[in-house]
Design an enzyme around this catalytic site. Sequence first.
Site, mmCIF file in Angstrom:
data_model
loop_
_atom_site.group_PDB
_atom_site.id
_atom_site.type_symbol
_atom_site.label_atom_id
_atom_site.label_comp_id
_atom_site.label_asym_id
_atom_site.label_seq_id
_atom_site.Cartn_x
_atom_site.Cartn_y
_atom_site.Cartn_z
ATOM 1 N N ARG A 148 -10.871 0.122 13.908
ATOM 2 C CA ARG A 148 -10.733 0.881 12.662
ATOM 3 C C ARG A 148 -11.779 0.291 11.729
ATOM 4 O O ARG A 148 -12.922 0.700 11.758
ATOM 5 C CB ARG A 148 -9.300 0.741 12.129
ATOM 6 N N LYS A 160 0.831 -1.197 0.000
ATOM 7 C CA LYS A 160 0.000 0.000 0.000
ATOM 8 C C LYS A 160 0.869 1.251 0.000
ATOM 9 O O LYS A 160 2.056 1.183 0.339
ATOM 10 C CB LYS A 160 -0.913 -0.018 1.225
ATOM 11 N N MET A 184 9.217 25.174 0.023
ATOM 12 C CA MET A 184 8.440 24.164 -0.688
ATOM 13 C C MET A 184 9.346 23.204 -1.465
ATOM 14 O O MET A 184 9.178 21.999 -1.416
ATOM 15 C CB MET A 184 7.448 24.848 -1.628
ATOM 16 N N TYR A 221 12.476 32.267 4.544
ATOM 17 C CA TYR A 221 11.194 32.905 4.863
ATOM 18 C C TYR A 221 11.074 33.284 6.336
ATOM 19 O O TYR A 221 11.603 32.586 7.195
ATOM 20 C CB TYR A 221 10.043 31.939 4.530
HETATM 21 C C1 LIG Z 1 -0.273 -1.861 6.932
HETATM 22 C C2 LIG Z 1 -0.864 -3.087 7.457
HETATM 23 C C3 LIG Z 1 -0.039 -4.171 7.836
HETATM 24 C C4 LIG Z 1 1.457 -4.106 7.870
HETATM 25 O O1 LIG Z 1 1.881 -3.432 9.022
HETATM 26 P P1 LIG Z 1 3.421 -3.154 9.338
HETATM 27 O O2 LIG Z 1 3.453 -2.575 10.683
HETATM 28 O O3 LIG Z 1 3.902 -2.182 8.307
HETATM 29 O O4 LIG Z 1 4.100 -4.453 9.226
HETATM 30 C C5 LIG Z 1 -0.663 -5.350 8.209
HETATM 31 N N1 LIG Z 1 -2.018 -5.452 8.224
HETATM 32 C C6 LIG Z 1 -2.824 -4.419 7.905
HETATM 33 C C7 LIG Z 1 -4.284 -4.614 7.970
HETATM 34 C C8 LIG Z 1 -2.281 -3.203 7.518
HETATM 35 O O5 LIG Z 1 -3.078 -2.196 7.222
#
Ligand SMILES: *Cc1c(COP(=O)(O)O)cnc(C)c1O
Length: 827
Positions: free
Chosen positions: A594, A496, A771, A722
């Site tokens: 979550r 991701k 920036m 700045y």
């Molecule tokens: C990002 C994620 C992981 C991996 O977590 P790390 O701490 O980067 O190893 C595993 N499971 C879910 C559901 C995640 O969102």
Amino acid sequence: MISFEELVRLTAGKLLQYQQEYSIQYVLTDSRRLAHPVSSLFFAIKGPFNDGHRYILNLYQRGVRQFVIEANHTVRELKSEPSLRQNFPEANFLQVSSSLEALQQVTAYHRQQFTLPVIGITGSNGKTIVKEWLAQLLSPDERVVKSPRSYNSQIGVPLSVWPINQNHTLGIFEAGISRPGEMEKLAKIIQPTLGIFTNIGQAHAEGFVSREQKINEKLLLFQHVNLLFYCLDHEAIHAAVKAANIPAFTWSRYQPADLQMMSGAVRGSQYTLEFRYQKQNNLLVLPFTDEASIENCLHCLAVLLNRQVPAPEIQQRFLKLAPVAMRLEMKEAINGCYLIDDSYNNDLSGLSIALDLLQNQTRTQKKTVILSDLLESGLAEEVLYQQVADLVQIHGLNQLIGIGPLISQHQQKFNLSRVFFPSTADFLKKFNPEHFRNETILLKGARVFEFEKIVNAFQQKIHGTVLEVNLDALVHNLNFYRSRLAPATKLMVMVKAFAYGSGSYEIANLLQYHRVDYLAVAYTDEGISLREHGISLPIMVMNPASDSFAKLQQYQLEPEIYSLYILEACIQALPNDLRYQQNIHLKLDTGMHRLGFTEADLEELLTRLAATSQLRVVSMFSHLAGADEVQHNDFSQLQITRFRQMAAYLETRLGYSVSKHILNSAGIVRFPEHQMDMVRLGIGLYGIETAGAKQNALRLVGQLKTTVSQVKAVAAGDTVGYSRKGVADEPKQIATIAIGYADGYDRRFGNGVGQVVINGQRASTIGNICMDMSMLDVTGLEVKAGDSVEIFGENSNLTAMAQKIGTIPYELLTNVNGRVKRVFYTE
Ligand SMILES: *Cc1c(COP(=O)(O)O)cnc(C)c1O
């Protein structure tokens, strides 16, 4: 060359099935590297992460007929002799106790058939460079066969030695070991007549009880050499060589030796050294000035002197040496093209490795190779270019651009779209960027062809900031986590957020090559992009938008289903065809709060699933909220217990078995007993061990670098940047660098909080981060425009950097903006 009968005798193995004699010209250990099916002998080797036996059926289908296998494997088709006859009617099978040992026996035997001098090289550093340089320095006199790249392992050495043939006049092979017992085996294969011991590191490496043990183990390579070249100044090596009574050629910086360095001085980009050999003093100019290169050159000089290469020749040859680009780089180029830059050498074995890599890139359909004449092959020209043509042919490329008089002469051997140029200059004269579009281009050229000029022509003009991604380090980390998994545990890798900033497609492709089981992305678009770049692994999408299910189906992506609402969206989008099956993953909320189903949702979830035959639950999972922190151990255990209960209940009610998983990177390290059926590896792959227990076992993957745009003097009392935040309380030198918060250099690093490294020196920010730029206080440091600046990398600790601005390394990695160019390399 060896017959199957000899093979049986050599390995004392059991002949399981013999159908007919095929020639054995190639040895193969990796099914992905198959080039010559009929004349290859495949050794099915079991490693910690993989098992060659699993690929035999596939190889047989691709035409391989000769196999060496072991007895205790789990592949059904290989289990009985009737099954062998039935599934592999044309194949020969030899069964041995260890396929790796058999490979080593066969290559040792092959080596024995030749009387050529062979130089064996070992030591902690410099093996590959010394090998490459020696090959260059001796190539005017010799036809050299050498290890490709740093093929120096238990498998790499046999593969390096196998190509020796009667045309070669010198072999140069490197040997690397990581534990006792290994060198003896490598020595039997290399059978060196000469040796080079480059040096020994201070640290006593993992796998050895002491530095002495490591030295003595390495010395086993040289038991039978006629002469061993080494530097007297490494006292521990010297003591051990003397004790072992090995005939030696020594060199030293400080004391009398066969070759003694009398003095040395840096002049510009060269190093002039005065040396004493056979009672005479001589000068030698080297085109390098750094310590390591000088040491490597002296090893080479010792060999050249001993081989009586005349002094003026020696000087000429050294001046032509160029740094060995150890890395094979992959980078973006003009018109959507993608370069694999392997422009530093060109020999057969290296070519085959590079072509494999090219073939395995799925990013573009079209693949082109730009290839120079091959040097130092030790084969007759006819045979050589036929082999090159065969290699190009089997790698399924679209276009060949040949550069050089020899390859041009043999152009009719190549059976694909092709163009030839007598020289690099001719190619560049006719170079038209419009002729290249959306293709992956491999550049493979012998040094004299100066392919770096072609690389420059292809490279996009870039913004001064790059994220360098070390793919070997990534594989190292992958293997570290794999080694902690039970053999049956599957591995899902989280790619991701642009693979934690590293670049999604390239990382996904590498993971596919290394056969992970699953990928996971956050959004549907990320999954689609991977599919469009040719990634075929199963992909889980963690947060599919409710209107994206049609796309998910179209691209065979598998949604995470985390609520009744999203389940309904998924069901609504199902096609009418009742045979259609959609794989889904159920997310259970065990305390993270979550996404995920809670216990209260389960009955309705089960009812909906029971009513929809097209849905197949392939996995159930939950996510730990504090896997990396000891203080949350009890809570993690509670989450795990809840998950096990909910998952067991769902599984019973569903009536079929479903994969279960809960561990992220930190969880893999801290709760190995809860691996279940799969784990989800994230940040650990990128080299950060958030649990803090195993950081040393991981390698750094990403380095963020930029360049100095300008250096200027600022008077006392003036301000920088700045809001006039950076105040010069005394006269200062200020360097402006080409990175700002829009690139991902967090604004909170301003005003002295952030530190970067320039030419090995630390410098702090001054004033606010802008920036696209930032300013550094470089007062008293050696810094000039154009210098490279490390924002994070070898010299920084990402976790500590993140703490300084109150965040976590995840954020620093993923903040590196998409406009920052990624350069991928292997060592
Ligand atoms: C990002 C994620 C992981 C991996 O977590 P790390 O701490 O980067 O190893 C595993 N499971 C879910 C559901 C995640 O969102």
